[in-house]
Write an enzyme that holds these catalytic residues in place. Structure first.
Site, PDB file in Angstrom:
ATOM      1  N   PHE A  90      13.779  32.131  16.310  1.00  0.00           N
ATOM      2  CA  PHE A  90      14.875  32.884  15.729  1.00  0.00           C
ATOM      3  C   PHE A  90      15.161  32.604  14.260  1.00  0.00           C
ATOM      4  O   PHE A  90      14.992  33.473  13.441  1.00  0.00           O
ATOM      5  CB  PHE A  90      16.165  32.764  16.531  1.00  0.00           C
ATOM      6  CG  PHE A  90      17.222  33.668  15.963  1.00  0.00           C
ATOM      7  CD1 PHE A  90      16.918  34.996  15.714  1.00  0.00           C
ATOM      8  CD2 PHE A  90      18.477  33.197  15.633  1.00  0.00           C
ATOM      9  CE1 PHE A  90      17.861  35.847  15.142  1.00  0.00           C
ATOM     10  CE2 PHE A  90      19.426  34.043  15.058  1.00  0.00           C
ATOM     11  CZ  PHE A  90      19.107  35.372  14.818  1.00  0.00           C
ATOM     12  N   CYS A 144       7.303  10.747  -4.884  1.00  0.00           N
ATOM     13  CA  CYS A 144       7.755  11.733  -3.876  1.00  0.00           C
ATOM     14  C   CYS A 144       8.991  11.263  -3.117  1.00  0.00           C
ATOM     15  O   CYS A 144       9.891  12.056  -2.858  1.00  0.00           O
ATOM     16  CB  CYS A 144       6.666  12.028  -2.851  1.00  0.00           C
ATOM     17  SG  CYS A 144       4.991  11.924  -3.437  1.00  0.00           S
ATOM     18  N   CYS A 147       3.868   7.102  -4.501  1.00  0.00           N
ATOM     19  CA  CYS A 147       4.679   8.036  -3.698  1.00  0.00           C
ATOM     20  C   CYS A 147       5.970   7.383  -3.192  1.00  0.00           C
ATOM     21  O   CYS A 147       7.062   7.848  -3.479  1.00  0.00           O
ATOM     22  CB  CYS A 147       3.833   8.622  -2.562  1.00  0.00           C
ATOM     23  SG  CYS A 147       4.785   9.468  -1.310  1.00  0.00           S
ATOM     24  N   HIS A 161       7.376   0.590   2.180  1.00  0.00           N
ATOM     25  CA  HIS A 161       6.283  -0.280   1.704  1.00  0.00           C
ATOM     26  C   HIS A 161       5.811  -1.182   2.840  1.00  0.00           C
ATOM     27  O   HIS A 161       4.606  -1.336   3.081  1.00  0.00           O
ATOM     28  CB  HIS A 161       6.764  -1.195   0.567  1.00  0.00           C
ATOM     29  CG  HIS A 161       7.122  -0.475  -0.688  1.00  0.00           C
ATOM     30  ND1 HIS A 161       6.680   0.781  -0.985  1.00  0.00           N
ATOM     31  CD2 HIS A 161       7.873  -0.852  -1.757  1.00  0.00           C
ATOM     32  CE1 HIS A 161       7.154   1.146  -2.164  1.00  0.00           C
ATOM     33  NE2 HIS A 161       7.883   0.173  -2.647  1.00  0.00           N
ATOM     34  N   LEU A 202       0.851  -1.195   0.000  1.00  0.00           N
ATOM     35  CA  LEU A 202       0.000   0.000   0.000  1.00  0.00           C
ATOM     36  C   LEU A 202       0.888   1.248   0.000  1.00  0.00           C
ATOM     37  O   LEU A 202       2.073   1.169   0.304  1.00  0.00           O
ATOM     38  CB  LEU A 202      -0.917  -0.036   1.218  1.00  0.00           C
ATOM     39  CG  LEU A 202      -1.933  -1.186   1.171  1.00  0.00           C
ATOM     40  CD1 LEU A 202      -2.527  -1.446   2.549  1.00  0.00           C
ATOM     41  CD2 LEU A 202      -3.027  -0.895   0.159  1.00  0.00           C
TER      42      LEU A 202
HETATM   43  P1  FAD Z   1      -1.013   6.436  -6.761  1.00  0.00           P
HETATM   44  O1  FAD Z   1      -0.215   6.628  -5.551  1.00  0.00           O
HETATM   45  O2  FAD Z   1      -0.308   6.311  -8.062  1.00  0.00           O
HETATM   46  O3  FAD Z   1      -1.916   5.161  -6.494  1.00  0.00           O
HETATM   47  C1  FAD Z   1      -2.625   4.529  -7.499  1.00  0.00           C
HETATM   48  C2  FAD Z   1      -2.632   3.057  -7.153  1.00  0.00           C
HETATM   49  O4  FAD Z   1      -3.570   2.410  -7.995  1.00  0.00           O
HETATM   50  C3  FAD Z   1      -1.292   2.365  -7.372  1.00  0.00           C
HETATM   51  O5  FAD Z   1      -0.857   1.797  -6.166  1.00  0.00           O
HETATM   52  C4  FAD Z   1      -1.595   1.328  -8.447  1.00  0.00           C
HETATM   53  O6  FAD Z   1      -0.890   0.115  -8.252  1.00  0.00           O
HETATM   54  C5  FAD Z   1      -3.088   1.129  -8.263  1.00  0.00           C
HETATM   55  N1  FAD Z   1      -3.815   0.637  -9.442  1.00  0.00           N
HETATM   56  C6  FAD Z   1      -3.927   1.216 -10.652  1.00  0.00           C
HETATM   57  N2  FAD Z   1      -4.719   0.466 -11.443  1.00  0.00           N
HETATM   58  C7  FAD Z   1      -5.133  -0.595 -10.705  1.00  0.00           C
HETATM   59  C8  FAD Z   1      -5.962  -1.724 -10.943  1.00  0.00           C
HETATM   60  N3  FAD Z   1      -6.576  -1.930 -12.112  1.00  0.00           N
HETATM   61  N4  FAD Z   1      -6.146  -2.614  -9.957  1.00  0.00           N
HETATM   62  C9  FAD Z   1      -5.551  -2.453  -8.754  1.00  0.00           C
HETATM   63  N5  FAD Z   1      -4.748  -1.417  -8.472  1.00  0.00           N
HETATM   64  C10 FAD Z   1      -4.552  -0.493  -9.431  1.00  0.00           C
HETATM   65  N6  FAD Z   1       3.306  15.172  -4.451  1.00  0.00           N
HETATM   66  C11 FAD Z   1       3.567  15.839  -3.313  1.00  0.00           C
HETATM   67  O7  FAD Z   1       2.630  16.288  -2.645  1.00  0.00           O
HETATM   68  N7  FAD Z   1       4.850  16.047  -2.869  1.00  0.00           N
HETATM   69  C12 FAD Z   1       5.927  15.586  -3.593  1.00  0.00           C
HETATM   70  O8  FAD Z   1       7.069  15.780  -3.203  1.00  0.00           O
HETATM   71  C13 FAD Z   1       5.677  14.890  -4.810  1.00  0.00           C
HETATM   72  N8  FAD Z   1       6.713  14.427  -5.551  1.00  0.00           N
HETATM   73  C14 FAD Z   1       6.440  13.804  -6.734  1.00  0.00           C
HETATM   74  C15 FAD Z   1       7.516  13.407  -7.530  1.00  0.00           C
HETATM   75  C16 FAD Z   1       7.280  12.828  -8.748  1.00  0.00           C
HETATM   76  C17 FAD Z   1       8.439  12.404  -9.603  1.00  0.00           C
HETATM   77  C18 FAD Z   1       5.940  12.618  -9.190  1.00  0.00           C
HETATM   78  C19 FAD Z   1       5.657  11.981 -10.521  1.00  0.00           C
HETATM   79  C20 FAD Z   1       4.867  12.981  -8.399  1.00  0.00           C
HETATM   80  C21 FAD Z   1       5.118  13.586  -7.170  1.00  0.00           C
HETATM   81  N9  FAD Z   1       4.066  13.997  -6.348  1.00  0.00           N
HETATM   82  C22 FAD Z   1       4.327  14.688  -5.200  1.00  0.00           C
HETATM   83  C23 FAD Z   1       2.657  13.685  -6.695  1.00  0.00           C
HETATM   84  C24 FAD Z   1       2.165  12.461  -5.891  1.00  0.00           C
HETATM   85  O9  FAD Z   1       3.094  11.415  -6.018  1.00  0.00           O
HETATM   86  C25 FAD Z   1       0.809  12.005  -6.409  1.00  0.00           C
HETATM   87  O10 FAD Z   1      -0.074  13.104  -6.470  1.00  0.00           O
HETATM   88  C26 FAD Z   1       0.192  10.927  -5.517  1.00  0.00           C
HETATM   89  O11 FAD Z   1       1.087   9.870  -5.329  1.00  0.00           O
HETATM   90  C27 FAD Z   1      -1.111  10.433  -6.154  1.00  0.00           C
HETATM   91  O12 FAD Z   1      -1.700   9.461  -5.333  1.00  0.00           O
HETATM   92  P2  FAD Z   1      -2.842   8.518  -5.924  1.00  0.00           P
HETATM   93  O13 FAD Z   1      -3.308   7.680  -4.789  1.00  0.00           O
HETATM   94  O14 FAD Z   1      -3.821   9.288  -6.689  1.00  0.00           O
HETATM   95  O15 FAD Z   1      -2.087   7.604  -6.998  1.00  0.00           O
HETATM   96  C1  COM Z   2       3.046   7.963   1.663  1.00  0.00           C
HETATM   97  C2  COM Z   2       2.045   7.004   1.120  1.00  0.00           C
HETATM   98  S1  COM Z   2       4.669   7.669   1.048  1.00  0.00           S
HETATM   99  S2  COM Z   2       0.566   7.240   1.904  1.00  0.00           S
HETATM  100  O1  COM Z   2      -0.016   8.500   1.452  1.00  0.00           O
HETATM  101  O2  COM Z   2       0.780   7.294   3.382  1.00  0.00           O
HETATM  102  O3  COM Z   2      -0.320   6.132   1.590  1.00  0.00           O
END
Ligand code: FAD
Ligand code: COM
Length: 519
Positions: free
Chosen positions: A497, A85, A80, A135, A76
């Site tokens: 400070f 991130c 990120c 993870h 999970l």
């Molecule tokens: P995700 O975390 O991508 O989760 C989607 C999940 O869906 C995944 O675990 C995937 O396996 C699962 N999934 C997809 N399809 C299926 C399916 N059919 N069946 C089962 N599972 C599926 N944001 C910040 O606020 N601070 C930062 O410093 C930052 N740094 C970043 C750096 C980079 C290089 C990038 C690209 C992004 C960064 N972001 C940052 C943005 C941030 O990472 C995302 O906005 C955030 O992770 C999105 O979360 P989410 O849950 O929408 O998607």
């Molecule tokens: C952080 C992942 S690295 S989550 O937003 O806590 O699930």
């Protein structure tokens, strides 16, 4: 298929299991953690257990509901900690550290960094080994501390608005929450799949050689600049190719100028109004050069390392095909302020719904979906939010930049450090957290701060900080600014400070005057 619900794995046990699954290429049975003694229907299935799905499910559970998360990865937390991130912060820490080491090379206790190139491969491999820890903890926390039920390690398939299958199992719920995230856009030029051409996902998953002396970065957004600064700090020639001006996301001219000047001093090269035409190389080996169309014509750059950061595409195809949820022209799922999609009982949250693609929006979207599913009427209006990115520095901002402020307010007052004066950039200010060596020995590298005030109402309308460690402060400053924080109230706060307390000190120095003046 074993259900692990009654087993209590430690984080170390989870780490071994995740490591094993990530290293095996064969299809594996999912990890099932469902409570067979709970006879209630699921209130929601969260498809995707990243920031949006995991936080949404946790909130729904905390409200007394029954969520199920399904994720194709064996962990999970989503992208990120795996690709986004967390590696970005690792690389930006490396860039900041190397800026310090190169600036003070051979002085005090610093080693001689002259002509020293740092291994990118070693840093990537260090990250790859280290990421299993987060993870494992996400799985441990989700199961043991948040009491979440989940099925991991297999993709979900949607049957209808209440039914999802995983492997050969069928799950029913009153609602579905799409939290499937996004993926990097691929370059359409030919040879985009050659070894040596990476994006933020393939870089950390597949890099297996030491990049040579030149890195070419395509793009001008946060990821492009952040990774380019990292490559540059390792000692490589780094060329950024972009159609749009870099740093356009930072809404203040002085702040952009400070950052551009510093990046160029570090040797970074910018090809603006330019685009990638072709990638040349040997399919048996790797990329050898790129051709770029610049305003003054086509050029070729020899390189074995190209990094593309062209933006994100939504993972919305599954839901669009199976359910017909409405998506916009770019494929992002359309939602209302309660996270409803166009299909009843189907919600969408996180990157799959589009900008801003940031963690706070993903997690809060999940939380709002949960509240609505649990019967509240909860509207999420994103509005103004604090923002940040890295160069070799940490850059934070909120509200209006000076130029935009002057368009809307007739009496704009600006407090900034270093101040405008003939030797401004050599004044040892701001001397903030982690910037003290620069302040003493190389003042112009010690950062930049600006506060934008509406002199008539005395309210803070914008704040900008280049340095280190201000993110925390900006998180708290933002809601206070939204509620009308004034220069007088900032001057009443108790500073610890150093930075970012300078805003407090500067405000206190001015707050006594009826007619505010800048400095
Ligand atoms: P995700 O975390 O991508 O989760 C989607 C999940 O869906 C995944 O675990 C995937 O396996 C699962 N999934 C997809 N399809 C299926 C399916 N059919 N069946 C089962 N599972 C599926 N944001 C910040 O606020 N601070 C930062 O410093 C930052 N740094 C970043 C750096 C980079 C290089 C990038 C690209 C992004 C960064 N972001 C940052 C943005 C941030 O990472 C995302 O906005 C955030 O992770 C999105 O979360 P989410 O849950 O929408 O998607
Ligand atoms: C952080 C992942 S690295 S989550 O937003 O806590 O699930």
């Amino acid at each position: 298929m074993v259900n692990i619900n009654k087993m209590h794995w430690s984080a170390a046990h989870w780490a071994e299991e995740i490591e094993r699954r990530l290293s095996e290429t064969d299809r594996q049975a999912p990890i099932v953690n469902t409570d067979s003694q709970d006879t209630r229907d699921f209130d929601a299935i969260f498809i995707g257990g990243g920031a949006a799905g995991r936080f949404g499910a946790a909130y729904l559970r905390a409200m007394g509901g029954r969520p199920l998360i399904i994720d194709q990865w064996p962990f999970l937390g989503g992208s990120c900690p795996h690709h986004a991130c967390v590696p970005h912060h690792v690389f930006s820490d490396v860039a900041a550290q190397l800026l310090l080491e190169r600036t003070f090379s051979g002085k005090l206790w610093f080693q001689d960094m002259n002509n020293k190139t740092i291994s990118i491969l070693e840093i990537i491999e260090m990250f790859r080994r280290g990421r299993t820890g987060p993870h494992a903890f996400m799985n441990y926390q989700s199961k043991e501390q948040l009491d979440l039920e989940f099925v991991l390690g297999c993709p979900a398939t949607i049957v209808d608005a209440h039914t999802v299958t995983v492997d050969d199992r069928i799950y029913h719920a009153n609602n579905i929450v799409l939290a499937t995230g996004s993926r990097p856009k691929k370059s359409t030029v030919s040879n985009g799949n050659l070894k040596g051409v990476y994006d933020h996902v393939t870089l950390v998953d597949h890099l297996d050689y030491e990049p040579g002396s030149t890195a070419v970065v395509i793009g001008s957004g946060k990821t492009a600049i952040e990774y380019a600064c990292f490559f540059n700090a390792t000692g490589r020639r780094t060329i950024i190719v972009s159609r749009n001006p870099p740093l356009a996301n930072i809404p203040d001219g002085d702040t952009r100028l400070y950052l551009m000047t510093r990046m160029m001093e570090q040797g970074m090269e910018f090809l603006e109004a330019s685009e990638l035409l072709a990638i040349d190389g040997d399919p048996e080996d790797r990329v050898k050069s790129v051709r770029i169309l610049t305003p003054s014509g086509e050029i070729s750059i020899a390189t074995d390392f190209v990094f593309t950061a062209l933006g994100q595409r939504p993972n919305s195809e599954l839901a669009a095909h199976a359910l017909g949820v409405k998506v916009d022209a770019k494929g992002f799922v359309e939602i209302d302020s309660r996270m409803h999609t166009s299909i009843p009982h189907v919600y969408a949250v996180g990157d799959v719904v589009g900008r801003p693609m940031e963690m706070f929006k993903a997690r809060k979207g999940g939380m709002y979906a949960a509240r609505n599913i649990m019967g509240e009427e909860a509207h999420y209006h994103i509005g103004d939010y604090p923002d940040f990115m890295h160069t070799h520095y940490e850059v934070c901002w909120l509200g209006l930049g000076e130029e935009e402020a002057r368009k809307h307010y007739h009496n704009v007052v600006v407090l900034k450090l270093p101040p405008d004066n003939p030797d401004g950039e050599n004044v040892a200010l701001p001397a903030g957290d982690r910037m003290m060596l620069y302040a003493m020995m190389k003042p112009k590298l010690s950062g930049f701060q600006k506060l934008v005030i509406d002199g008539s109402s005395r309210r803070i309308i914008g704040a900008f900080h280049v340095g280190s460690g201000a993110k925390d402060g900006f998180q708290y400053l933002a809601p206070m600014v939204r509620r009308g924080l004034t220069v007088d109230e900032l001057g009443e706060m108790d500073e610890l400070f150093l930075n970012p307390s300078y805003f407090i000190q500067l405000c206190r120095l001015r707050a006594g005057s009826k007619n505010l003046r800048g400095m």
